[in-house]
Design a protein around this motif. Structure first.
Motif, mmCIF file in Angstrom:
data_model
loop_
_atom_site.group_PDB
_atom_site.id
_atom_site.type_symbol
_atom_site.label_atom_id
_atom_site.label_comp_id
_atom_site.label_asym_id
_atom_site.label_seq_id
_atom_site.Cartn_x
_atom_site.Cartn_y
_atom_site.Cartn_z
ATOM 1 N N ALA A 39 0.834 -1.205 0.000
ATOM 2 C CA ALA A 39 0.000 0.000 0.000
ATOM 3 C C ALA A 39 0.865 1.251 0.000
ATOM 4 O O ALA A 39 0.558 2.228 -0.685
ATOM 5 C CB ALA A 39 -0.931 -0.015 1.211
ATOM 6 N N LYS A 40 1.968 1.216 0.733
ATOM 7 C CA LYS A 40 2.879 2.367 0.745
ATOM 8 C C LYS A 40 3.556 2.568 -0.608
ATOM 9 O O LYS A 40 3.994 3.662 -0.932
ATOM 10 C CB LYS A 40 3.912 2.213 1.852
ATOM 11 C CG LYS A 40 3.307 2.401 3.222
ATOM 12 C CD LYS A 40 4.324 2.335 4.319
ATOM 13 C CE LYS A 40 3.627 2.585 5.650
ATOM 14 N NZ LYS A 40 4.552 2.571 6.770
ATOM 15 N N HIS A 41 3.639 1.500 -1.394
ATOM 16 C CA HIS A 41 4.175 1.594 -2.756
ATOM 17 C C HIS A 41 3.075 1.980 -3.753
ATOM 18 O O HIS A 41 3.333 2.068 -4.948
ATOM 19 C CB HIS A 41 4.810 0.266 -3.187
ATOM 20 C CG HIS A 41 6.087 -0.057 -2.477
ATOM 21 N ND1 HIS A 41 7.268 0.617 -2.707
ATOM 22 C CD2 HIS A 41 6.370 -0.998 -1.542
ATOM 23 C CE1 HIS A 41 8.225 0.107 -1.943
ATOM 24 N NE2 HIS A 41 7.702 -0.869 -1.228
ATOM 25 N N GLY A 42 1.845 2.160 -3.251
ATOM 26 C CA GLY A 42 0.747 2.611 -4.102
ATOM 27 C C GLY A 42 -0.187 1.536 -4.621
ATOM 28 O O GLY A 42 -1.060 1.813 -5.434
ATOM 29 N N PHE A 69 4.849 -3.991 -10.344
ATOM 30 C CA PHE A 69 4.226 -4.711 -9.238
ATOM 31 C C PHE A 69 5.205 -5.701 -8.621
ATOM 32 O O PHE A 69 5.370 -5.752 -7.398
ATOM 33 C CB PHE A 69 2.961 -5.434 -9.706
ATOM 34 C CG PHE A 69 2.277 -6.206 -8.611
ATOM 35 C CD1 PHE A 69 1.383 -5.585 -7.761
ATOM 36 C CD2 PHE A 69 2.532 -7.559 -8.419
ATOM 37 C CE1 PHE A 69 0.747 -6.287 -6.738
ATOM 38 C CE2 PHE A 69 1.916 -8.274 -7.407
ATOM 39 C CZ PHE A 69 1.020 -7.631 -6.566
ATOM 40 N N LEU A 70 5.859 -6.503 -9.449
ATOM 41 C CA LEU A 70 6.786 -7.511 -8.931
ATOM 42 C C LEU A 70 7.976 -6.871 -8.222
ATOM 43 O O LEU A 70 8.421 -7.373 -7.193
ATOM 44 C CB LEU A 70 7.253 -8.435 -10.056
ATOM 45 C CG LEU A 70 6.172 -9.361 -10.624
ATOM 46 C CD1 LEU A 70 6.712 -10.123 -11.830
ATOM 47 C CD2 LEU A 70 5.632 -10.303 -9.571
ATOM 48 N N GLN A 71 8.473 -5.758 -8.752
ATOM 49 C CA GLN A 71 9.589 -5.089 -8.075
ATOM 50 C C GLN A 71 9.140 -4.528 -6.728
ATOM 51 O O GLN A 71 9.846 -4.651 -5.727
ATOM 52 C CB GLN A 71 10.166 -3.970 -8.947
ATOM 53 C CG GLN A 71 11.385 -3.319 -8.331
ATOM 54 C CD GLN A 71 12.506 -4.319 -8.056
ATOM 55 O OE1 GLN A 71 12.929 -5.053 -8.943
ATOM 56 N NE2 GLN A 71 12.990 -4.363 -6.827
ATOM 57 N N ASP A 72 7.956 -3.928 -6.698
ATOM 58 C CA ASP A 72 7.437 -3.409 -5.428
ATOM 59 C C ASP A 72 7.149 -4.537 -4.449
ATOM 60 O O ASP A 72 7.357 -4.387 -3.242
ATOM 61 C CB ASP A 72 6.186 -2.561 -5.667
ATOM 62 C CG ASP A 72 6.507 -1.221 -6.331
ATOM 63 O OD1 ASP A 72 7.691 -0.814 -6.329
ATOM 64 O OD2 ASP A 72 5.575 -0.590 -6.851
ATOM 65 N N LEU A 73 6.705 -5.685 -4.948
ATOM 66 C CA LEU A 73 6.480 -6.837 -4.081
ATOM 67 C C LEU A 73 7.798 -7.344 -3.508
ATOM 68 O O LEU A 73 7.893 -7.641 -2.317
ATOM 69 C CB LEU A 73 5.751 -7.945 -4.843
ATOM 70 C CG LEU A 73 5.357 -9.187 -4.042
ATOM 71 C CD1 LEU A 73 4.509 -8.823 -2.822
ATOM 72 C CD2 LEU A 73 4.616 -10.169 -4.938
ATOM 73 N N ARG A 74 8.825 -7.401 -4.347
ATOM 74 C CA ARG A 74 10.157 -7.780 -3.844
ATOM 75 C C ARG A 74 10.601 -6.823 -2.744
ATOM 76 O O ARG A 74 11.091 -7.245 -1.692
ATOM 77 C CB ARG A 74 11.191 -7.739 -4.969
ATOM 78 C CG ARG A 74 11.141 -8.881 -5.914
ATOM 79 C CD ARG A 74 12.292 -8.774 -6.939
ATOM 80 N NE ARG A 74 11.981 -9.546 -8.106
ATOM 81 C CZ ARG A 74 11.438 -9.072 -9.225
ATOM 82 N NH1 ARG A 74 11.164 -7.792 -9.346
ATOM 83 N NH2 ARG A 74 11.177 -9.879 -10.234
ATOM 84 N N ASN A 75 10.433 -5.534 -2.985
ATOM 85 C CA ASN A 75 10.828 -4.525 -1.995
ATOM 86 C C ASN A 75 10.021 -4.670 -0.705
ATOM 87 O O ASN A 75 10.578 -4.564 0.394
ATOM 88 C CB ASN A 75 10.662 -3.117 -2.564
ATOM 89 C CG ASN A 75 11.643 -2.819 -3.672
ATOM 90 O OD1 ASN A 75 12.682 -3.477 -3.814
ATOM 91 N ND2 ASN A 75 11.319 -1.842 -4.493
#
Length: 121
Positions: A39-42, A69-75
């Motif tokens: 959520a913090k990644h939008g 999405f996948l990069q934000d999920l990794r993060n």
């Protein structure tokens, strides 16, 4: 395509989805904390209980955002791995509700809240 880097953090997709709507969970990390970080990644990631999981729907329209999405999920996963006991925001609420033995009060609150939203003046 299947992404090995993401598969390392979760253990299973729940059920046997026939299409592109499914839920997934983690046996090692707080799935609700991961949702909070997303959520913090939008990203708006749907949370579910019994078992605690995240819900996702994928359509051809998502093709242009899948890499982000996948990069934000990794993060998000890395952030939760770095602070596994930190529960904040909705993650803390969902985690607390999941631990309740009796959901009578929760159900009552939800029904009263929904009634107040749909009440005719």
């Amino acid at each position: 395509s299947y992404d090995k880097a993401i598969s390392d953090w979760y253990r299973k997709v729940l059920g046997k989805p026939d299409m592109s709507v499914f839920s997934y969970t983690s046996d090692t990390l707080s799935i609700f904390s991961i949702a909070e970080k997303m959520a913090k990644h939008g990203w708006g990631v749907d949370r579910q209980h019994f078992p605690d999981s995240l819900h996702i729907m994928i359509t051809p329209a998502h093709e242009n955002v899948v890499d982000k999405f996948l990069q934000d999920l990794r993060n998000a996963v890395e952030e939760v791995k770095a602070n596994p006991t930190q529960m904040e925001g909705m993650a803390a609420m969902y985690g607390a509700v999941a631990k309740l033995q009796d959901h009578t009060m929760v159900n009552s609150f939800i029904f009263n809240f929904l009634d107040s939203l749909t009440k005719a003046d």
